[in-house]
Design an enzyme around this catalytic site. Structure first.
Site, PDB file in Angstrom:
ATOM      1  N   ASP A   1      -4.470  53.351 -11.119  1.00 30.65           N
ATOM      2  CA  ASP A   1      -3.233  53.922 -11.549  1.00 30.65           C
ATOM      3  C   ASP A   1      -3.001  55.432 -10.692  1.00 30.65           C
ATOM      4  O   ASP A   1      -1.782  55.913 -11.212  1.00 30.65           O
ATOM      5  CB  ASP A   1      -3.006  54.015 -12.948  1.00 30.65           C
ATOM      6  CG  ASP A   1      -3.369  52.489 -13.737  1.00 30.65           C
ATOM      7  OD1 ASP A   1      -2.994  51.641 -13.137  1.00 30.65           O
ATOM      8  OD2 ASP A   1      -4.043  52.855 -14.537  1.00 30.65           O
TER       9      ASP A   1
ATOM     10  N   CYS B   1       1.897  94.693 -18.172  1.00 29.24           N
ATOM     11  CA  CYS B   1       2.904  94.085 -18.624  1.00 29.24           C
ATOM     12  C   CYS B   1       3.262  93.016 -17.362  1.00 29.24           C
ATOM     13  O   CYS B   1       2.631  92.766 -16.463  1.00 29.24           O
ATOM     14  CB  CYS B   1       3.872  95.180 -18.663  1.00 29.24           C
ATOM     15  SG  CYS B   1       4.620  95.945 -17.194  1.00 29.24           S
TER      16      CYS B   1
ATOM     17  N   CYS C   1       3.812  94.515 -13.907  1.00 32.02           N
ATOM     18  CA  CYS C   1       2.483  94.460 -13.283  1.00 32.02           C
ATOM     19  C   CYS C   1       2.012  93.199 -12.696  1.00 32.02           C
ATOM     20  O   CYS C   1       1.804  93.154 -11.324  1.00 32.02           O
ATOM     21  CB  CYS C   1       1.214  94.814 -14.314  1.00 32.02           C
ATOM     22  SG  CYS C   1       1.476  96.446 -14.948  1.00 32.02           S
TER      23      CYS C   1
ATOM     24  N   ASP D   1      -0.376  51.716 -19.404  1.00 29.62           N
ATOM     25  CA  ASP D   1      -0.834  50.788 -18.546  1.00 29.62           C
ATOM     26  C   ASP D   1      -1.799  49.783 -19.761  1.00 29.62           C
ATOM     27  O   ASP D   1      -2.289  50.423 -20.791  1.00 29.62           O
ATOM     28  CB  ASP D   1      -1.894  51.448 -17.605  1.00 29.62           C
ATOM     29  CG  ASP D   1      -2.781  50.134 -16.749  1.00 29.62           C
ATOM     30  OD1 ASP D   1      -1.779  49.284 -16.165  1.00 29.62           O
ATOM     31  OD2 ASP D   1      -3.885  50.287 -16.815  1.00 29.62           O
TER      32      ASP D   1
END
Length: 745
Positions: free
Chosen positions: A640, A18, A21, A438
């Site tokens: 870029d 869970c 944990c 771009d």
């Protein structure tokens, strides 16, 4: 300590059940000296740790996990994180579930049958005295609680030893309370108030069995969420045909080294990445790019490992093997994305870390209230209500809500040719409202092409042959576009006998005894060549964002050509799809405003950011973010890089093996911009799934804890049975996992 001295390690962690944990393992790791950060994922069952190897070893880190009550598992590079470990866990759960069911089913019939089957209780008493049946209940329940259910006790004691109770503590307390209450009622009934010495052995056994059943279903479903990685791993062939010392050897693919010559026959998968040296074929690269059409490969072309050779046979030289192949990088990125935690999950983890102690407090308060104000026998009512609260509140569903959706979402994206480098990218991409594209290499093909040719008093083929011959000796991109354009039309230009370039204006060549001059309009004016007849055409081409080129032969204007960086196929449709998602689309380019506006008009872009130098792109992205916009930047991932890093989400365009892996948060393998809209749709749907998972996980707890505590009893006489509480808790986890699995479609 410099960042370069840090290392990152990944290993499996078994035994987590869970969100509590997860929180405990993370806290354990982060407390260790030399550990800078740790991320633990419940769905993938792995931990990623950033640490300083000169201060702490990986063995010590794993030991700390083991001391916390969990089992660290070594993960081999290039294999899915916990495929083998998960299989072992699934087999272990299946075995324990079979044992539990073997004893629980007869126990359940024994105890519940007399309540629903008329005459069964009388028949049982004729066969054996009631005391014998009660002791038989103990014999049937014991192997379930302490045999099949031993995993819960082992992990619960580890949780309590670290003063950090979790789901296993709740299950152990609930089942053990039912078992030991019943044991006392069996061996010493006189110590209980009248009417309260009841047996709940069947509740203890059914609780364990139902939770094991839920865990088993959960393990199977979690296995399906990581199928994408498993499928990718299985794509790589096991062997390769390699040329060594003049003979062909079939060797294990792991033994192929860079530089080996590898042979591929029709229908075979290509074992590793390389460059074709001999032969040719059509190759299905859909597992890399998502594109269904095969791609032609000839000498000099790159091929990618795990893609399928369709028709011909060829030989290639291995360039990338093992962990360096594109397939290995894809697997690694998908795993990293699945292991990452988006912001929404960190909030959930913080809630879960305090949830279990709150549940223990609520169970205690429930017990006390029922004991003092409940109807007779109060002890029985108090016990049933407290155990139901313990079981109904287990936060399994909360811990699975985000990672299962992220796993399925990123796996589905990989199948579509889109790679998410981090799980956080999914959430961030879902929230984007502006996409900045771009121009060069992203919206357009990134190389100029000959688009128009208009001639005066001369055949087009004749003019183009002479012009291309004049440009043959030039390395200028426009010259190459003209030469390539001529060859595309089946024309083969000859070599000029003389060549002279005039930078900024054009060129002059002698071709087959004729003087050919090619350049901008200002070059023609400088030469004194009349251009009036071409002015309207030049203006029209310029307004379309194209570069007009004029050509004169023997002093007379004979042609107007246009060169432009053509739009990629699908660019217009991609922008339309982004608009349909309600996104604003901008284009960024170094071109002057008129050219940029012409391109933008062709594709329907909202905003043009023109005359922007490469190093200014990140600044433009920052400016948009300053205006309150959440920005995705789409670029080629190399030039870029600063803008990709600055954006909320950087989307790198990759084609084939040329993938800018380190630049973007999201990578479009095929280079087709239509993948952006697909990625955003998937991200939005994944985020909606996470929100839905959280709603049901929390709504379920918020709604059913009061029911388990008994608030409906005074009005309706309804008190939740601990067995039903255990079943409902398991079903909530299964619902969350199956809801996430819908993303696969």
């Amino acid at each position: 300590m410099s960042a370069s001295s840090h290392e990152e390690a990944r290993f499996g962690v078994q035994g987590m059940t869970c969100a509590a944990c997860v929180a405990r393992v993370e806290r354990t790791l982060k407390k260790l000296p030399g550990v800078h950060d740790a991320t633990v994922n419940l769905a993938t069952e792995n931990a990623t740790v950033e640490f300083e190897p000169n201060r702490i070893s990986l063995d010590n880190i794993r030991s700390a996990v083991k001391n916390a009550g969990y089992e660290p598992i070594v993960v081999d590079e290039g294999s899915p994180a916990l495929m083998d470990g998960r299989l072992t866990e699934e087999e272990s759960l299946s075995r324990d579930l079979r044992v539990a069911a073997l004893f629980t089913i007869p126990l359940f019939i024994l105890t519940m049958g007399p309540m629903v089957i008329p005459g069964m209780h009388t028949a049982m008493l004729r066969l054996l005295p009631e005391a014998v049946w009660r002791w038989l209940e103990l014999l049937l329940a014991t192997p379930v609680v302490f045999g099949a259910g031993r995993r819960f006790h082992k992990l619960a004691w580890a949780e309590l030893r670290h003063l950090n109770p979790g789901m296993n503590t709740l299950v152990m307390m609930g089942s053990s309370a039912a078992y030991f209450y019943s044991l006392l009622a069996l061996v010493a009934p006189q110590i209980f108030p009248a009417g309260t010495a009841n047996l709940y052995f069947e509740a203890a056994a059914v609780i364990i069995t139902l939770i094991l059943l839920g865990r088993y279903w959960e393990a199977k479903a979690k296995g399906r969420t990581s199928e994408a990685i498993g499928k990718l791993i299985q794509l790589q062939p096991k062997t390769a045909q390699v040329m060594r010392q003049g003979e062909t050897l079939e060797i294990d693919v792991g033994q192929v080294i860079t530089g080996d010559l590898v042979q591929v026959r029709p229908g075979e998968r290509i074992p590793v990445d390389g460059i074709v040296t001999e032969g040719g074929s059509w190759v299905d690269e859909s597992m890399i790019t998502g594109e269904p059409e095969p791609v032609q490969k000839t000498a000099g072309d790159a091929v990618v490992g795990a893609t399928v050779n369709k028709t011909g046979a060829f030989q290639f030289r291995a360039t990338h093997v093992g962990a360096e192949t594109v397939l290995a990088q894809i697997v690694r990125m998908v795993e990293e994305a699945q292991a990452g935690k988006p912001p929404i999950q960190r909030v959930a983890d913080r809630i879960a870390s305090i949830f279990v102690p709150v549940v223990l407090l609520l169970a205690t308060v429930t017990f006390i209230v029922w004991l003092f104000v409940g109807p007779a026998p109060p002890l029985s009512f108090a016990f049933v209500a407290a155990v139901s609260v313990l079981l109904i509140a287990c936060p399994c569903a909360m811990g699975l809500a985000t990672p299962t959706a992220i796993m399925v979402g990123t796996g589905r994206a990989a199948e579509m040719g889109t790679l998410f480098r981090r799980g956080t990218s999914l959430e961030l991409l879902a929230r984007v409202d502006t996409v900045v594209l771009d121009k060069t290499g992203t919206l357009t093909k990134g190389r100029p092409e000959l688009t128009d040719l208009e001639t005066f008093d001369i055949q087009q083929d004749e003019a183009l042959t002479l012009i291309a011959a004049a440009e043959e000796s030039s390395e200028h991109p426009i010259a190459r576009a003209i030469v390539d354009g001529a060859r595309d039309r089946g024309l083969e230009p000859t070599k000029p006998t003389s060549f002279n370039a005039r930078p900024g204006y054009g060129i002059e060549s002698t071709v087959l005894g004729r003087k050919v001059q090619v350049g901008a309009a200002r070059y023609m004016r400088l030469l004194g060549i009349e251009t009036v007849a071409a002015e309207a055409l030049i203006q029209a081409l310029s307004e379309q964002g194209k570069t007009p080129i004029l050509a004169a032969i023997d002093g007379s204007l004979v042609a107007v050509l246009a060169v432009s960086d053509s739009l990629k196929e699908g660019s217009r449709l991609a922008v339309q799809q982004l608009h349909s998602l309600g996104l604003k689309v901008a284009m960024i380019t170094g071109d002057h405003q008129r050219t940029a506006a012409a391109i933008a008009k062709q594709v329907g872009i909202d905003m043009v950011l023109a005359e922007v130098l490469p190093d200014q792109k990140a600044e433009e992205v920052r400016r948009l973010q300053g205006e309150g916009q959440s920005v995705a930047f789409v670029g080629d991932g190399i030039n870029d890089a600063p803008a990709l890093a600055q954006a909320d989400v950087g989307i790198a365009i990759g084609t084939g093996t040329d993938i800018a892996i380190e630049s973007g948060d999201v990578i479009l393998m095929s280079g087709d911009l239509r993948g952006i809209a697909n990625a955003i749709r998937l991200a939005r749907r994944t985020l909606r799934t996470i929100h839905g998972n959280f709603f049901w996980a929390y709504a379920y707890n918020i709604a059913l804890i009061p029911v388990a505590a008994g608030v409906l009893y005074p009005v309706f006489g309804v008190l939740l049975n601990p067995m039903l509480a255990a079943g409902a808790m398991s079903l909530s986890s299964i619902f969350v996992v199956t809801n996430s699995l819908r993303l696969r479609k």
